[in-house]
Design a protein around this motif. Structure first.
Motif, PDB file in Angstrom:
ATOM      1  N   THR A  65      23.595  37.081  44.078  1.00  0.00           N
ATOM      2  CA  THR A  65      22.553  36.441  44.881  1.00  0.00           C
ATOM      3  C   THR A  65      21.537  35.742  43.986  1.00  0.00           C
ATOM      4  O   THR A  65      21.099  34.621  44.271  1.00  0.00           O
ATOM      5  CB  THR A  65      21.838  37.482  45.761  1.00  0.00           C
ATOM      6  N   GLY A  66      21.161  36.386  42.887  1.00  0.00           N
ATOM      7  CA  GLY A  66      20.227  35.781  41.942  1.00  0.00           C
ATOM      8  C   GLY A  66      20.783  34.507  41.332  1.00  0.00           C
ATOM      9  O   GLY A  66      20.060  33.522  41.162  1.00  0.00           O
ATOM     10  N   VAL A  67      22.072  34.511  41.010  1.00  0.00           N
ATOM     11  CA  VAL A  67      22.716  33.328  40.451  1.00  0.00           C
ATOM     12  C   VAL A  67      22.723  32.181  41.462  1.00  0.00           C
ATOM     13  O   VAL A  67      22.417  31.031  41.134  1.00  0.00           O
ATOM     14  CB  VAL A  67      24.159  33.664  40.006  1.00  0.00           C
ATOM     15  N   LEU A  68      23.061  32.490  42.711  1.00  0.00           N
ATOM     16  CA  LEU A  68      23.113  31.464  43.748  1.00  0.00           C
ATOM     17  C   LEU A  68      21.721  30.911  44.053  1.00  0.00           C
ATOM     18  O   LEU A  68      21.556  29.712  44.272  1.00  0.00           O
ATOM     19  CB  LEU A  68      23.758  32.023  45.010  1.00  0.00           C
ATOM     20  N   ASP A  69      20.728  31.788  44.063  1.00  0.00           N
ATOM     21  CA  ASP A  69      19.353  31.335  44.293  1.00  0.00           C
ATOM     22  C   ASP A  69      18.890  30.411  43.171  1.00  0.00           C
ATOM     23  O   ASP A  69      18.174  29.425  43.408  1.00  0.00           O
ATOM     24  CB  ASP A  69      18.400  32.528  44.404  1.00  0.00           C
ATOM     25  N   LEU A  70      19.298  30.730  41.937  1.00  0.00           N
ATOM     26  CA  LEU A  70      18.943  29.895  40.791  1.00  0.00           C
ATOM     27  C   LEU A  70      19.585  28.518  40.929  1.00  0.00           C
ATOM     28  O   LEU A  70      18.930  27.491  40.698  1.00  0.00           O
ATOM     29  CB  LEU A  70      19.413  30.559  39.494  1.00  0.00           C
ATOM     30  N   ARG A  71      20.847  28.479  41.345  1.00  0.00           N
ATOM     31  CA  ARG A  71      21.525  27.202  41.540  1.00  0.00           C
ATOM     32  C   ARG A  71      20.849  26.406  42.643  1.00  0.00           C
ATOM     33  O   ARG A  71      20.659  25.199  42.526  1.00  0.00           O
ATOM     34  CB  ARG A  71      22.996  27.436  41.898  1.00  0.00           C
ATOM     35  N   ASP A  72      20.474  27.092  43.715  1.00  0.00           N
ATOM     36  CA  ASP A  72      19.831  26.433  44.845  1.00  0.00           C
ATOM     37  C   ASP A  72      18.490  25.841  44.444  1.00  0.00           C
ATOM     38  O   ASP A  72      18.124  24.746  44.872  1.00  0.00           O
ATOM     39  CB  ASP A  72      19.624  27.439  45.977  1.00  0.00           C
ATOM     40  N   SER A  73      17.734  26.558  43.613  1.00  0.00           N
ATOM     41  CA  SER A  73      16.406  26.088  43.220  1.00  0.00           C
ATOM     42  C   SER A  73      16.492  24.811  42.404  1.00  0.00           C
ATOM     43  O   SER A  73      15.585  23.972  42.434  1.00  0.00           O
ATOM     44  CB  SER A  73      15.672  27.170  42.416  1.00  0.00           C
ATOM     45  N   THR A  74      17.607  24.617  41.689  1.00  0.00           N
ATOM     46  CA  THR A  74      17.801  23.380  40.928  1.00  0.00           C
ATOM     47  C   THR A  74      17.904  22.186  41.865  1.00  0.00           C
ATOM     48  O   THR A  74      17.276  21.144  41.657  1.00  0.00           O
ATOM     49  CB  THR A  74      19.086  23.480  40.079  1.00  0.00           C
ATOM     50  N   ASP A  75      18.700  22.346  42.934  1.00  0.00           N
ATOM     51  CA  ASP A  75      18.853  21.259  43.900  1.00  0.00           C
ATOM     52  C   ASP A  75      17.547  20.965  44.624  1.00  0.00           C
ATOM     53  O   ASP A  75      17.201  19.807  44.868  1.00  0.00           O
ATOM     54  CB  ASP A  75      19.928  21.620  44.925  1.00  0.00           C
ATOM     55  N   ILE A  76      16.817  22.024  44.987  1.00  0.00           N
ATOM     56  CA  ILE A  76      15.555  21.844  45.707  1.00  0.00           C
ATOM     57  C   ILE A  76      14.542  21.100  44.840  1.00  0.00           C
ATOM     58  O   ILE A  76      13.841  20.200  45.305  1.00  0.00           O
ATOM     59  CB  ILE A  76      14.986  23.206  46.154  1.00  0.00           C
ATOM     60  N   SER A  77      14.477  21.447  43.547  1.00  0.00           N
ATOM     61  CA  SER A  77      13.513  20.803  42.656  1.00  0.00           C
ATOM     62  C   SER A  77      13.823  19.318  42.490  1.00  0.00           C
ATOM     63  O   SER A  77      12.933  18.494  42.310  1.00  0.00           O
ATOM     64  CB  SER A  77      13.509  21.489  41.287  1.00  0.00           C
ATOM     65  N   GLU A  78      15.112  18.958  42.579  1.00  0.00           N
ATOM     66  CA  GLU A  78      15.489  17.553  42.420  1.00  0.00           C
ATOM     67  C   GLU A  78      15.085  16.708  43.624  1.00  0.00           C
ATOM     68  O   GLU A  78      14.950  15.492  43.514  1.00  0.00           O
ATOM     69  CB  GLU A  78      17.003  17.447  42.187  1.00  0.00           C
ATOM     70  N   LEU A  79      14.899  17.349  44.774  1.00  0.00           N
ATOM     71  CA  LEU A  79      14.470  16.607  45.953  1.00  0.00           C
ATOM     72  C   LEU A  79      13.020  16.154  45.850  1.00  0.00           C
ATOM     73  O   LEU A  79      12.616  15.180  46.478  1.00  0.00           O
ATOM     74  CB  LEU A  79      14.641  17.472  47.214  1.00  0.00           C
ATOM     75  N   GLY A  80      12.236  16.888  45.055  1.00  0.00           N
ATOM     76  CA  GLY A  80      10.831  16.546  44.916  1.00  0.00           C
ATOM     77  C   GLY A  80      10.024  16.977  46.130  1.00  0.00           C
ATOM     78  O   GLY A  80      10.490  17.729  46.982  1.00  0.00           O
ATOM     79  N   HIS A  81       8.789  16.497  46.201  1.00  0.00           N
ATOM     80  CA  HIS A  81       7.901  16.907  47.291  1.00  0.00           C
ATOM     81  C   HIS A  81       8.261  16.230  48.605  1.00  0.00           C
ATOM     82  O   HIS A  81       8.063  16.783  49.679  1.00  0.00           O
ATOM     83  CB  HIS A  81       6.444  16.600  46.921  1.00  0.00           C
ATOM     84  N   GLU A  82       8.776  15.015  48.539  1.00  0.00           N
ATOM     85  CA  GLU A  82       9.109  14.259  49.740  1.00  0.00           C
ATOM     86  C   GLU A  82      10.616  14.027  49.783  1.00  0.00           C
ATOM     87  O   GLU A  82      11.167  13.329  48.942  1.00  0.00           O
ATOM     88  CB  GLU A  82       8.380  12.913  49.739  1.00  0.00           C
ATOM     89  N   ARG A  83      11.285  14.625  50.775  1.00  0.00           N
ATOM     90  CA  ARG A  83      12.718  14.408  50.906  1.00  0.00           C
ATOM     91  C   ARG A  83      12.974  12.985  51.363  1.00  0.00           C
ATOM     92  O   ARG A  83      12.380  12.524  52.332  1.00  0.00           O
ATOM     93  CB  ARG A  83      13.309  15.407  51.893  1.00  0.00           C
TER      94      ARG A  83
END
Length: 207
Positions: A65-83
């Motif tokens: 779960t920690g690994v998947l959350d880490l991967r997910d956070s990478t994608d979220i950070s790339e979206l920036g503040h405004e999707r």
């Protein structure tokens, strides 16, 4: 200097040690899959006992779960503040695919675990169900926005088109992992999207 008991290693701050465990676990799961990778192997590669790893993560499933959350956070950070909206979001998908070509470990992890997650009782099954449902919703919303703004024809079937786009991205990742030099994932993804919607995508901000 204080050393960790039995490990012969300099003690590290908890956050640093946790990050190291996640990195090693990510590499191990990507190489061997969740089912074949053992907690003992991960602990050995980190330089800890199994109990030492369990001090940071309650179980092997918790580590996943920690690994998947880490991967997910990478994608979220790339979206920036405004999707981005409409066709700009579809361009974002292509740009993400292009960036993925430079991070084989994350692509391999996702592909291996996604395939494994269809087996009964896999601890990542619900995560992947939610992941796909969320991604499909985002693509459908982008297509609906594009239609409302007159960027694409109003009769485009957003639900089906979204599924084909996501399936194309996943299929290209598999081909790329098996034969990296045989396919340009970003180019092929863009060609598929353009053919599906009948419109060119806006220029990439990455270039």
């Amino acid at each position: 200097m204080t050393r960790e008991a039995g490990a012969g290693r300099v003690r590290r701050p908890p956050a640093e040690r946790r990050a190291e465990i996640l990195r090693i676990a990510m590499e191990t799961f990507a190489e061997r899959g969740y089912q074949s990778a053992s907690l003992a192997e991960i602990a050995s590669r980190v330089g800890l006992t199994q109990a030492g790893v369990l001090h940071y993560f309650s179980s092997k499933a918790g580590l996943l779960t920690g690994v998947l959350d880490l991967r997910d956070s990478t994608d979220i950070s790339e979206l920036g503040h405004e999707r981005p909206r409409g066709l700009a979001f579809l361009r974002h998908l292509v740009d993400t695919v292009r960036r993925n070509a430079g991070r084989e470990g994350i692509v391999r992890l996702y592909t291996v675990l996604a395939a494994e997650s269809v087996t009964a009782g896999h601890p990542a099954q619900e995560w992947f169900r939610g992941r796909y449902a969320g991604l499909l919703d985002l693509v459908v919303e982008a297509l609906d926005d594009a239609a409302a703004q007159g960027e694409i024809p109003a009769d485009v079937d957003a639900a089906t088109t979204a599924r084909v786009i996501v399936a194309t991205m996943d299929g290209l990742q598999l081909q790329w992992l098996l034969a990296p030099g045989s396919v340009d994932m970003a180019e092929a993804t863009e060609v598929a999207i353009v053919r599906l919607i009948g419109r060119d995508l806006p220029p990439s901000s990455d270039r």
